[in-house]
Structures are given as C-alpha cells and as structure tokens.
Design a protein around this motif. Structure first.
Motif, PDB file in Angstrom:
ATOM      1  N   ALA A  94      53.194  99.127  81.532  1.00 18.97           N
ATOM      2  CA  ALA A  94      52.115  99.450  80.644  1.00 18.97           C
ATOM      3  C   ALA A  94      50.965 100.079  81.452  1.00 18.97           C
ATOM      4  O   ALA A  94      50.690 100.143  82.098  1.00 18.97           O
ATOM      5  N   VAL A 143      43.881 100.103  78.129  1.00 17.01           N
ATOM      6  CA  VAL A 143      43.601 100.890  77.757  1.00 17.01           C
ATOM      7  C   VAL A 143      42.181  99.987  76.915  1.00 17.01           C
ATOM      8  O   VAL A 143      41.691  98.807  76.984  1.00 17.01           O
ATOM      9  N   SER A 178      38.717 101.623  72.981  1.00 14.49           N
ATOM     10  CA  SER A 178      39.427 101.970  71.712  1.00 14.49           C
ATOM     11  C   SER A 178      39.657 103.139  71.186  1.00 14.49           C
ATOM     12  O   SER A 178      38.501 104.594  71.067  1.00 14.49           O
ATOM     13  N   LEU A 224      51.481 107.522  74.018  1.00 21.09           N
ATOM     14  CA  LEU A 224      51.481 106.040  73.603  1.00 21.09           C
ATOM     15  C   LEU A 224      50.561 106.176  72.077  1.00 21.09           C
ATOM     16  O   LEU A 224      50.358 105.391  71.094  1.00 21.09           O
ATOM     17  N   PRO A 233      46.147 103.871  70.598  1.00 19.95           N
ATOM     18  CA  PRO A 233      46.558 101.976  70.787  1.00 19.95           C
ATOM     19  C   PRO A 233      44.814 101.650  70.694  1.00 19.95           C
ATOM     20  O   PRO A 233      43.776 102.136  71.707  1.00 19.95           O
ATOM     21  N   SER A 261      41.923  98.542  72.347  1.00 18.64           N
ATOM     22  CA  SER A 261      42.174  98.285  73.559  1.00 18.64           C
ATOM     23  C   SER A 261      42.771  97.148  74.457  1.00 18.64           C
ATOM     24  O   SER A 261      43.346  96.308  73.758  1.00 18.64           O
ATOM     25  N   THR A 269      48.578  98.225  76.747  1.00 19.61           N
ATOM     26  CA  THR A 269      49.773  99.555  76.510  1.00 19.61           C
ATOM     27  C   THR A 269      51.266  99.361  76.549  1.00 19.61           C
ATOM     28  O   THR A 269      50.998  99.569  77.534  1.00 19.61           O
TER      29      THR A 269
END
Length: 221
Positions: A116, A119, A122, A144, A147, A149, A152
């Motif tokens: 993962a 993040v 955003s 990715l 995504p 925040s 992820t």
C-alpha cells in the motif's frame, strides 16, 4: 555539633546519602541505614555543642525523598513489565492474520506481492516503482491513478514493464504522489509476536518483512 561533623566517616556517608543515595564505598544506603547513623551521631554528640535540629530535619526529609523516588521507580518498572506482558499475550491473537506495515523492501513470493501507499494529498497522481536491488534498475512502475488521501493498496504480479515474469525474491519499493515521495507499506502474514523491551513495546514478526513494532502497523485483516 552538626550531623555532618562526627568522626569524618559519618560526614562522608551523610553527604553521599543526600546527594547520590550511596555510601562512600559505593554501596547503597537506605532510609534505615541513615536513621541508624543518625542515632549513633546523636549518642556521640558533644553536649556542649548539640546537634542542629533544623539541619537534622532537613536531612531526614532528603533521605525520605530519595527512598520515595526509589520506591516509585520500582513500582513503575513493575507496572511497565506487567503491561508489556499483557500486550504480548493480547497480540498473540494476531498470529495468522495479515498486517500492513511500513517497509521499503518486499518479498515477491509465488509471483505475487501486495502492499500500500500512504497518500497524503488527494487527487495527486500516485505511482509505485519496483526496483531490482542487484542492478538498481526499476523493473516495474505501477500507476495507481489519483486516489483520495489515505492508504491505497496495490498488487504486483511479479511481471516487469515488458511483460516478462521475474524471479521470486526481495525487491525495493518506492512511491511518489505527484512530485513528493510517499511512504510505502507491505502486507504479510503475522507469524509471531514478542517484546522489544521497555522502550519499544510489542513487535510482530511479519513474513517477508521481519520484526515490526506493533505501534507501526497500519492495518490488520
């Protein structure tokens, strides 16, 4: 005559007991020892120059404070030990579950690796780079998207950017969110728990990663 002036030896012991809690020969002196010394000094004091009572009270207060501090430290150490033992016992229920933990290296096993990215901004484009530690070459870049925040998740199938299957083993992972480096995590099975000492607490043994402090675990499934 003051409490610090009987036979020289008494003065040394009294001074050390109030300043460092130990006698002149390096041995510990407790409250009972101090009181015994005080009684001896009182019995041998010069009648024409009696002991200063205010000084006696002051030194009694100091040795009592030292003793109280030592007792508190002992109690706290015992409490910390009990909490750690309880935490390790409670964490044993995590064995067999999967944990997501911070790591910049991951093990490709049976052609699969999951992890993962944390993040923090955003809608920034996020990408994961897989690097062969032997050559230092980026063998795969995983897009990715943008995504929200938070954590992820990503999965790597062990293939390089040209589609060839790479050998199982340890690879370096890194990530970017926009132009900023992002923290990477790896997901593995919890195979054991233990104590990392009073300063660190409980740790989990995570397959493919190693020992990780419980406080650093991001997710458990």
């Amino acid at each position: 005559m003051s409490i610090d002036s009987v036979n020289g030896t008494a003065s040394t012991a009294s001074t050390n007991s109030t300043s460092s809690g130990s006698s002149s020969d390096g041995q510990s002196i407790n409250q009972a020892d101090f009181l015994s010394l005080l009684v001896t000094q009182m019995q041998n004091q010069d009648p024409t120059s009696p002991m200063d009572s205010s000084q006696m009270v002051s030194q009694l207060a100091q040795i009592s404070q030292v003793q109280a501090t030592q007792n508190l430290q002992t109690s706290l150490s015992s409490l910390v030990s009990q909490i750690q033992s309880s935490q390790v016992a409670d964490s044993s229920g995590l064995i067999g579950k999967t944990a997501t933990v911070p790591s910049s290296a991951a093990t490709l096993s049976d052609g699969s690796l999951t992890g993962a990215v944390n993040v923090t901004t955003s809608n920034a484009p996020v990408a994961v780079q897989i690097t062969d530690p032997g050559t230092g070459k980026v063998v795969r870049t995983i897009d990715l998207g943008t995504p929200a925040s938070g954590l992820t998740a990503f999965t790597w199938d062990g293939k390089s950017d040209d589609g060839s299957q790479l050998a199982d083993g340890t690879y370096q992972i890194s990530a970017t969110a926009g132009q900023t480096a992002a923290q990477t995590y790896v997901t593995g099975t919890v195979s054991g728990v233990g104590s990392a000492g009073s300063d660190n607490g409980t740790y989990l043994q995570v397959d493919g990663v190693g020992g990780v402090l419980l406080s650093q675990v991001a997710q458990v499934n």
